[in-house]
Design an enzyme around this catalytic site. Structure first.
Site, PDB file in Angstrom:
ATOM      1  CG  HIS A 232      -4.444  34.627  56.019  1.00 58.67           C
ATOM      2  ND1 HIS A 232      -4.139  35.565  56.958  1.00 58.67           N
ATOM      3  CD2 HIS A 232      -4.016  33.652  56.311  1.00 58.67           C
ATOM      4  CE1 HIS A 232      -4.042  34.825  58.175  1.00 58.67           C
ATOM      5  NE2 HIS A 232      -3.749  33.495  57.507  1.00 58.67           N
ATOM      6  CG  HIS A 300      -4.505  35.436  64.942  1.00 61.00           C
ATOM      7  ND1 HIS A 300      -5.349  34.735  66.024  1.00 61.00           N
ATOM      8  CD2 HIS A 300      -4.692  35.131  63.646  1.00 61.00           C
ATOM      9  CE1 HIS A 300      -6.049  34.069  65.097  1.00 61.00           C
ATOM     10  NE2 HIS A 300      -5.782  33.821  64.173  1.00 61.00           N
TER      11      HIS A 300
END
Lengths: 965, 261
Positions: A232, A300
């Site tokens: 990430h 998200h």
């Protein structure tokens, strides 16, 4: 009354018939087979502290509007009924409860804690199991707790007390993690136990580093490394060396996928108006001499799968902070959402995933809530439905910002203070970065700690304060605090200088966090600034005026070491070199094989094309998204001159949004996107070319200059460690490169979200369809010449621009019959570029009355949408359609999804000038606008469609329309 | 761009000569302050955007202004009901706002500002409840000035198209009698209608307001609260097809004219 008592206040809206909570529970009970149960919903406020009659009066005065609500009984009511209560878990952000406590403190009732929840009265003797089942469906269990009990037990102070965070003492515990002696299996065990999500190669590198140092790491150090090295934060896949294999071709070695494809294209096209690409929190382009525009799109996905409202809500909050992180003011949001089909029966849902309807409702509400409250118009987006997104919904959130040109502070200096501003740290969101770097599974539904809840007003205060601080030159660098929390934000800012941080200074929501938790907390609405000491007093004053909490927690040092302390004692000391460059380079294998040869895919010659058009318009992927879009404020800030829905009745779906960013200038900004995962199932390379083409078409159709467009990429893919998943990703990245170079347009920013996979109980994992979103932002030279898609005037001519080919692969028309075809539509970027330029010039010169791009559903859907938008009719002769092959069948002419095409309305007086501009390009007059609201399409066989526009409109509007009171 | 958010130094004069001084009063979560300030500037005012906490701290004074606008947004997150906490904090100003109104100076509340004025009691007759649709909605609607409405802030406006964007705009009168009274006394300042001026159900009446009430004025007509956003309809390109650009500006020019006295 004594201190530390609990008191509940129930506020009951008088008109229960329109209360959305009452309706929701009614629907749930209906689904469970108990219809017509009398229900009453109330807001439930809990107070904890020293209670008194005066406090009670003050609280009622605050919470009750007697015209629209009453104070509930909060005591025994119907003996045979039930009460269901929903309250936030302790520690979960509850902005409403905090607001109540603050207001009470201002009234002189200090030290009162408050929590806000919901209470439902079910006035019927129902079976306990049924009530429990309904209760479970009411609450988002990862952030809320739910209880049900008979109405006769109205009070339950113990249960209420559990909504408050228990008092805790500060916890200075720092563990040392012995790992120097661990073998591979033990390292992997450690990684799993601490949720580090690190592969063995990384664990070994860390172990070897500490062997060389001659000591063991602390938990703070190990967690810092895991965050910083996570997929990430570090985008390991896009930096890896990839050995790419395709059948019948030599292996290609790509040293860094991002660098060798997308960034390479940006360098190659080398446009002078690109001010920052792939360097800062957002991409930045020049707008005019005085202003720059920034744009960033984030995903998200994992959080939205688990808690749709909170996940999407904080997705918006996060991307807005990216734009604050380039010192800009947010002026628009975008959202692109991919869901499982809403009508999927629960029996076929993967274990642990939420029903798609709940995901859909929660995500849309979460996006609306954050953007609306921050006062940022949500102006463009898309919503897709496919079974591949059932367990892994995708939530893309974008933000556009504006700032004075070239005044972005980006360089922290040694001696600068490290200032954290905005929200407070809590346990929320710990391990978010590592969590999103892993495959989802049933157990993840339990991981409450990874879900954050947003408080948009806290971020709004930041957004009000930061431009003032920028203009006064009070900081030398700024970044947002997102995944990985301070560990990542401070770590990145200090990557060259080094830093010394004191964690006990970080403001906390509640005590009891260990140092590593403070360091990793992903609590929302925080920014980190590098502040020269002489500017700090002025900045403190400015933040105080705006109600922003800001604290200096350390300094940038200049010695290249990241030193983290707790109450003076060092709890982590890492060399920045190892932290940022010590991660082993990955070498990944990738393999792409075309899908098994399927049937070519044709529309049956005897198909009822009118019926096919109706089914196409009613497909949720095409159907009107008005019920979603109207929940977003798309007008706030007054800049939206090209609206999401256009035409005299505001129903026509605009191709792209247009903003007027600077009030004293006529220059505009168009925002659009392109996305189609179904093409990717045939070939991800083609998907990339087609997505870029679609994004550009959308912009050109509203009047943007195709030579002044910047692109953003967002890849959502499965597990990149699996060669077949990575193979598609590589092809898509190659497609992005080739499209950008062919159109001579730069990518300025991008983001990848990998591991969008779900592990079933049997151990098999299932990836989403590899999905590429291309977002585009472009300059509209003059907003007085923006174009819209609804038909304007009867007897105007309709031109089809661009070439139609046998491009039914991946098309909506085939999908409606459960088919796919064998090849994705073919792009011809050099021709496309000329078409885009010509369409733009004819729009700019006022030769066009309406313009709509052809995408899903091809000519048929585009024509129907133009008629619906304008409330007029049209007639089309398919024989005139410019086609690659004169024998192209009628169905293909109508429903093929060949790229680079527009349906254009031209007034009779402009015909010759218009045609002149297209002399060397594929185009033809194919029909005209009718006053009578009917759509008539003639093929070789005679009239193939004759439909009332009202009927088509109903088909198109019905699927996502919400019933309203 | 940025200068709009900057607060210029306070001027000591009670009223700038020639140009009326207008205050856009903001608070945490208010988010229509910039476009409201711009609309007032276009209408000829000298505008200062003042944070409520600065007023409360005594760094600025209501007495220095001829016109105040409470703009739209989500003050304090709309927690405890839209406008509730803003009104609660505005009460700390004491009597100064009431004096401002009694003085006849114009006070405008737009959307969230309207909600706050009702909660404050500077406008009366009912409340704004959550929309009947149960959700926030953004759309352009038509409005009409009822024959009895005589607020000078609406001078020249008969029928107008403006955007609404709110989740709590459903007007509920204190009683059916009060609703009739508001109408007959001219307190009902604007009502939702269709393009031909007729009352209707959703979406003509976008939130289910009783009596289609979209705006209220006080008896003197110098306080006006309205749910739609005139500041989003002041310049070219803002109005969609079939509606007049810049129509919302009239409300601001009327306010500036009133402030000029």
């Amino acid at each position: 009354m004594s201190a530390d008592t609990i008191w509940a206040l129930e506020i009951v809206p008088r008109d229960q018939s329109v209360d959305p909570h009452t309706r929701n529970l009614g629907q749930i009970l209906d689904d469970l087979g108990a219809s017509c149960v009398p229900i009453e919903h109330a807001r439930l406020y809990l107070l904890n502290g020293t209670l008194s009659p005066a406090l009670r009066t003050a609280t009622i005065d605050l919470c009750l509007d007697p015209i629209i609500a009453t104070v509930g009984p909060c005591e025994s009511v119907a003996a045979e009924g039930w009460i269901i209560e929903v309250l936030p878990h302790p520690g979960v952000t509850d902005a409403e409860g905090e607001s109540l406590a603050e207001a009470l403190a201002r009234d002189g009732f200090a030290g009162i804690r408050a929590r806000a929840g919901h209470r439902y009265h079910l006035r019927a003797p129902l079976a306990p199991d049924l009530v429990a089942a309904a209760a479970r469906r009411l609450a988002h269990q990862v952030v809320e707790r739910v209880a049900c009990r008979p109405s006769s037990f109205a009070h339950d102070p113990d249960w209420w007390r559990a909504a408050f965070m228990p008092d805790a003492a500060p916890d200075p515990t720092v563990e040392t993690i012995p790992l120097r002696h661990l073998d591979a299996a033990a390292l992997e065990q450690l990684s799993r136990a601490r949720l580090l999500s690190l592969p063995l190669q990384d664990l070994e590198a860390i172990r070897d580093h500490y062997v060389a140092l001659g000591r063991e790491p602390t938990d703070v150090e190990l967690e810092t490394l895991a965050q910083t090295w996570s997929e990430h934060c570090a985008h390991r896949t896009f930096k890896a060396t990839i050995r790419h294999h395709e059948a019948g071709r030599d292996m290609v070695v790509l040293p860094g996928l991002l660098k060798s494809t997308i960034m390479a294209a940006t360098e190659r096209v080398n446009r002078p108006w690109v001010l920052s690409a792939f360097r800062d929190n957002a991409g930045v382009i020049a707008f005019d001499r005085d202003h720059e525009i920034s744009f960033k799109v984030e995903t998200h996905n994992h959080p939205s799968a688990i808690e749709p409202f909170g996940g999407a809500n904080t997705g918006v909050g996060g991307v807005v902070r990216d734009v604050l992180g380039v010192s800009a003011e947010p002026i628009a949001n975008t959202d692109v959402l991919c869901f499982g089909p809403r009508d999927t029966p629960e029996s076929v849902l993967p274990a642990g995933s939420l029903p798609p309807e709940m995901v859909y409702e929660g995500v849309v509400a979460g996006i609306a809530d954050y953007g609306n409250k921050m006062g940022i118009p949500t102006v463009n987006g898309a919503t897709l439905f496919a079974p591949g997104y059932l367990a892994n919904p995708l939530v893309f959130c974008g933000t556009v910002g504006i700032a004075p040109r070239d005044r972005r502070p980006t360089e922290p200096r040694a001696g600068d203070l490290i200032v954290v501003a905005g929200g407070r740290a809590g346990r929320d969101g710990i391990h978010g970065a590592t969590f999103s770097s892993d495959v989802l599974g049933p157990a993840h539904a339990e991981l409450g700690s990874v879900v954050q809840i947003g408080d948009p007003i806290v971020e709004k205060r930041l957004a009000d304060a930061l431009p003032r601080a920028r203009d006064l030159g009070l900081y030398s660098a700024i970044t947002d605090c997102g995944a990985g929390g301070l560990s990542s934000a401070v770590g990145e800012m200090a990557s060259e200088l080094g830093a010394d941080v004191e964690l006990s200074r970080v403001p906390l929501k509640y005590d009891g966090l260990r140092p590593w938790e403070i360091w990793l907390s992903e609590a929302q609405e925080r920014m980190v600034l590098a502040v020269p000491p002489d500017g700090w007093p002025a900045l403190q004053k400015l933040f105080a005026e705006e109600g922003v909490e800001a604290t200096a927690i350390g300094r940038f040092t200049g010695d290249g070491r990241l030193r983290v302390r707790y109450e003076g004692g060092i709890v982590a000391e890492l060399s920045c070199a190892f932290l940022h460059d010590g991660m082993p380079l990955r070498v990944l294998e990738s393999l792409w094989a075309p899908p098994d040869a399927a049937e070519r895919g044709k529309i049956a010659p005897d198909a009822d094309l009118g019926e096919l058009l109706e089914r196409a318009l009613s497909d949720p992927n095409v159907a009107s998204k008005e019920s979603i879009v109207r929940r977003y404020d798309h007008e706030v800030q007054g800049r939206t001159v090209g609206k999401p829905f256009v035409g005299p009745e505001d129903v026509g779906p605009a191709d792209a949004a247009v903003l007027r960013p600077v009030a004293r200038s006529w220059r505009g900004l168009a925002i659009g996107c392109g996305i189609n995962p179904w093409y990717g199932e045939l070939d991800p390379y083609a998907m990339a070319l087609l997505a870029v083409d679609e994004a550009l078409r959308n912009l050109v159709a509203v009047g943007a200059d195709p030579a002044r467009v910047a692109l953003l990429d967002n890849f959502c893919w499965g597990n990149p460690m699996l060669p077949d998943r990575l193979g598609g990703l590589v092809r898509a990245a190659l497609g992005c490169h080739d499209a950008a170079v062919a159109h001579r347009l730069p990518f300025i920013s991008g983001k990848d979200s990998l591991f969008n996979e779900y592990r079933l109980a049997d151990g098999t994992t299932h990836a989403i369809p590899g999905t590429l979103l291309i977002s585009a932002i472009g300059i509209v030279p003059d907003i007085r010449r923006i174009m819209s898609m609804p038909l304007k005037r009867p007897r105007n001519w309709l031109y089809l621009v661009g070439l139609t080919a046998d491009d039914l692969g991946g098309s909506l028309a085939l999908r409606l019959d459960g088919r796919r075809g064998d090849h994705a539509p073919e792009s011809r970027p050099p021709v496309a570029r000329n078409i885009f330029r010509a369409v733009h010039r004819t729009i700019r010169d006022g030769l066009v009355q309406a313009c709509h791009d052809l995408s899903e559903g091809g000519l048929a859907v585009a024509a129907a949408e133009m008629a619906i938008g304008g409330g007029l009719g049209l007639e089309i002769d398919l024989g005139a359609v410019p086609a690659t092959d004169p024998a192209l069948p009628t169905g293909t002419r109508l429903f093929a999804e060949s790229p680079s095409r527009f349906l254009v309305e031209v007034a009779p007086e402009s015909v010759s000038a218009f045609e002149k501009r297209f002399r060397a390009l594929p185009h033809a007059r194919i029909g005209q606008v009718l006053a009578e609201p009917v759509m008539r399409v003639a093929g070789e066989e005679g009239m193939v469609i004759e439909a009332e526009v009202a009927r088509l409109k109903a088909c198109w509007q019905a699927p996502l329309q919400e019933p309203t009171a | 761009m940025s200068s709009a958010t900057m607060t210029p130094p306070r001027q000591s004069r009670r009223r700038a000569w020639g140009l009326p001084r207008a205050m856009v009063l903001r608070a945490p979560g208010v988010n229509c302050d910039r476009e409201t300030a711009r609309a007032l500037e276009m209408a000829g005012a000298t505008v200062e955007t003042v944070h409520l906490e600065r007023l409360l701290a005594g760094d600025a004074s209501i007495d220095d202004f001829g016109l105040i606008v409470l703009p739209g947004g989500f003050s304090y997150g709309d927690h405890l009901g839209a406008g509730t906490l803003w009104a609660h904090r505005l009460r700390a100003l004491g009597e100064s706002l009431r004096r401002f109104v009694d003085d006849g100076r114009p006070l405008l509340g737009i959307c969230n500002g309207f909600q706050a004025l009702l909660r404050l009691g500077l406008l009366e007759g009912g409340s704004l409840a959550p929309n009947a649709s149960g959700r926030f909605e953004c759309r352009w609607i038509w409005l009409q000035r009822p024959p009895n409405a005589r607020s000078p802030l609406l001078e020249g406006i008969e029928q107008i198209a403006l955007p609404v964007a709110h989740g709590e705009g459903r007007f509920i009168a204190r009683s059916p009698g009060v609703l009739r009274e508001l109408e007959s006394t001219g307190h009902t300042a604007l009502v939702y209608c269709d393009v031909d001026g007729r009352a209707g159900d959703y979406p003509v009446n976008p939130n289910g307001s009783e009596g289609s009430v979209a705006a209220l004025a006080n008896a003197a007509g110098n306080v006006l609260g309205l749910m739609p956003h005139p500041e989003r309809a002041v310049s070219a390109g803002q109005a969609p097809a079939g509606r007049v650009d810049g129509a919302g500006l009239a409300i601001f020019t009327n306010a500036v004219r009133m402030a000029r006295g």
